[in-house]
Design a protein around this motif. Structure first.
Motif, PDB file in Angstrom:
ATOM      1  N   PHE A  67       0.806  -1.221   0.000  1.00 37.27           N
ATOM      2  CA  PHE A  67       0.000   0.000   0.000  1.00 37.27           C
ATOM      3  C   PHE A  67       0.844   1.279   0.000  1.00 37.27           C
ATOM      4  O   PHE A  67       0.334   2.365   0.250  1.00 37.27           O
ATOM      5  N   ASP A  68       2.147   1.138  -0.289  1.00 42.53           N
ATOM      6  CA  ASP A  68       3.046   2.278  -0.488  1.00 42.53           C
ATOM      7  C   ASP A  68       3.060   3.228   0.711  1.00 42.53           C
ATOM      8  O   ASP A  68       2.893   4.441   0.573  1.00 42.53           O
ATOM      9  N   VAL A  69       3.278   2.682   1.904  1.00 46.19           N
ATOM     10  CA  VAL A  69       3.290   3.447   3.147  1.00 46.19           C
ATOM     11  C   VAL A  69       4.677   4.051   3.360  1.00 46.19           C
ATOM     12  O   VAL A  69       5.685   3.375   3.176  1.00 46.19           O
ATOM     13  N   TYR A  70       4.696   5.317   3.734  1.00 46.11           N
ATOM     14  CA  TYR A  70       5.951   6.022   4.001  1.00 46.11           C
ATOM     15  C   TYR A  70       6.003   6.473   5.457  1.00 46.11           C
ATOM     16  O   TYR A  70       4.963   6.709   6.071  1.00 46.11           O
ATOM     17  N   PRO A  71       7.199   6.652   6.002  1.00 45.21           N
ATOM     18  CA  PRO A  71       7.308   7.211   7.350  1.00 45.21           C
ATOM     19  C   PRO A  71       6.804   8.658   7.364  1.00 45.21           C
ATOM     20  O   PRO A  71       6.701   9.308   6.314  1.00 45.21           O
ATOM     21  N   ASP A  72       6.529   9.179   8.551  1.00 45.79           N
ATOM     22  CA  ASP A  72       6.180  10.593   8.681  1.00 45.79           C
ATOM     23  C   ASP A  72       7.393  11.434   8.303  1.00 45.79           C
ATOM     24  O   ASP A  72       8.528  11.081   8.602  1.00 45.79           O
ATOM     25  N   LYS A  73       7.125  12.568   7.661  1.00 46.22           N
ATOM     26  CA  LYS A  73       8.219  13.475   7.299  1.00 46.22           C
ATOM     27  C   LYS A  73       8.642  14.284   8.522  1.00 46.22           C
ATOM     28  O   LYS A  73       7.869  14.477   9.454  1.00 46.22           O
ATOM     29  N   LEU A  74       9.866  14.735   8.482  1.00 46.30           N
ATOM     30  CA  LEU A  74      10.361  15.601   9.550  1.00 46.30           C
ATOM     31  C   LEU A  74       9.586  16.916   9.534  1.00 46.30           C
ATOM     32  O   LEU A  74       9.313  17.468   8.463  1.00 46.30           O
ATOM     33  N   THR A  75       9.237  17.416  10.701  1.00 49.52           N
ATOM     34  CA  THR A  75       8.433  18.633  10.780  1.00 49.52           C
ATOM     35  C   THR A  75       9.235  19.853  11.213  1.00 49.52           C
ATOM     36  O   THR A  75       8.722  20.953  11.194  1.00 49.52           O
ATOM     37  N   HIS A  76      10.478  19.670  11.607  1.00 47.37           N
ATOM     38  CA  HIS A  76      11.298  20.796  12.034  1.00 47.37           C
ATOM     39  C   HIS A  76      12.494  20.930  11.107  1.00 47.37           C
ATOM     40  O   HIS A  76      13.249  19.981  10.895  1.00 47.37           O
ATOM     41  N   TYR A  77      12.658  22.105  10.555  1.00 46.34           N
ATOM     42  CA  TYR A  77      13.714  22.359   9.574  1.00 46.34           C
ATOM     43  C   TYR A  77      15.102  21.988  10.089  1.00 46.34           C
ATOM     44  O   TYR A  77      15.923  21.440   9.350  1.00 46.34           O
ATOM     45  N   ASN A  78      15.389  22.269  11.351  1.00 47.93           N
ATOM     46  CA  ASN A  78      16.733  21.994  11.883  1.00 47.93           C
ATOM     47  C   ASN A  78      17.035  20.505  11.977  1.00 47.93           C
ATOM     48  O   ASN A  78      18.186  20.122  12.123  1.00 47.93           O
ATOM     49  N   ASN A  79      16.048  19.636  11.892  1.00 47.53           N
ATOM     50  CA  ASN A  79      16.283  18.189  11.886  1.00 47.53           C
ATOM     51  C   ASN A  79      16.575  17.647  10.485  1.00 47.53           C
ATOM     52  O   ASN A  79      16.919  16.488  10.330  1.00 47.53           O
ATOM     53  N   THR A  80      16.437  18.472   9.460  1.00 44.82           N
ATOM     54  CA  THR A  80      16.588  18.003   8.082  1.00 44.82           C
ATOM     55  C   THR A  80      17.987  18.210   7.523  1.00 44.82           C
ATOM     56  O   THR A  80      18.204  17.963   6.342  1.00 44.82           O
ATOM     57  N   SER A  81      18.923  18.673   8.340  1.00 46.51           N
ATOM     58  CA  SER A  81      20.279  18.976   7.880  1.00 46.51           C
ATOM     59  C   SER A  81      20.215  19.972   6.719  1.00 46.51           C
ATOM     60  O   SER A  81      20.601  19.681   5.596  1.00 46.51           O
ATOM     61  N   THR A  82      19.685  21.123   6.993  1.00 49.21           N
ATOM     62  CA  THR A  82      19.477  22.222   6.041  1.00 49.21           C
ATOM     63  C   THR A  82      18.642  21.811   4.840  1.00 49.21           C
ATOM     64  O   THR A  82      18.937  22.185   3.717  1.00 49.21           O
ATOM     65  N   GLY A  83      17.615  21.033   5.086  1.00 52.13           N
ATOM     66  CA  GLY A  83      16.677  20.664   4.034  1.00 52.13           C
ATOM     67  C   GLY A  83      17.072  19.462   3.195  1.00 52.13           C
ATOM     68  O   GLY A  83      16.372  19.107   2.248  1.00 52.13           O
TER      69      GLY A  83
END
Length: 109
Positions: A67-83
């Motif tokens: 069913f093509d399930v993905y994890p939740d995306k990061l919601t805080h910019y600082n956790n994304t390593s500058t995007g």
């Protein structure tokens, strides 16, 4: 074969050894927010079918993460390593590549 794997919710707590646990969030109008994030529970479904053509040859088709399930995306910019990262590197309940379809032919000599 049908297989359902359940992954419970998990929380990633900010590493505060190098700085604060709160920072401005570019994804949310630069509000000051915690870097902690809770990821929701998910169920992953795998399904495959096998058929023996004869005593030497069999085929198998199926899908992992049907069913093509993905994890939740990061919601805080600082956790994304500058995007650069959309999904968490700190907690990984399962892969983030989505559905995987396959076909297999087995020959027994």
């Amino acid at each position: 074969m049908l297989r359902i794997s359940y992954f419970g919710k998990v929380t990633s707590l900010a590493d505060t050894t190098g700085g604060a646990a709160f920072a401005t969030n570019a994804f949310d109008n630069n509000k000051v927010e915690t870097l902690d994030q809770t990821f929701s529970s998910k169920a992953i479904t795998d399904l495959s079918f096998s058929y023996d053509i004869n005593k030497y040859v069999s085929i198998n088709i199926g899908a992992n993460n049907l069913f093509d399930v993905y994890p939740d995306k990061l919601t805080h910019y600082n956790n994304t390593s500058t995007g650069r990262f959309v999904y968490s590197r700190a907690v990984s309940q399962y892969g983030y590549n989505g559905r995987y379809l396959f076909g297999r032919v087995t020959v027994n000599l």
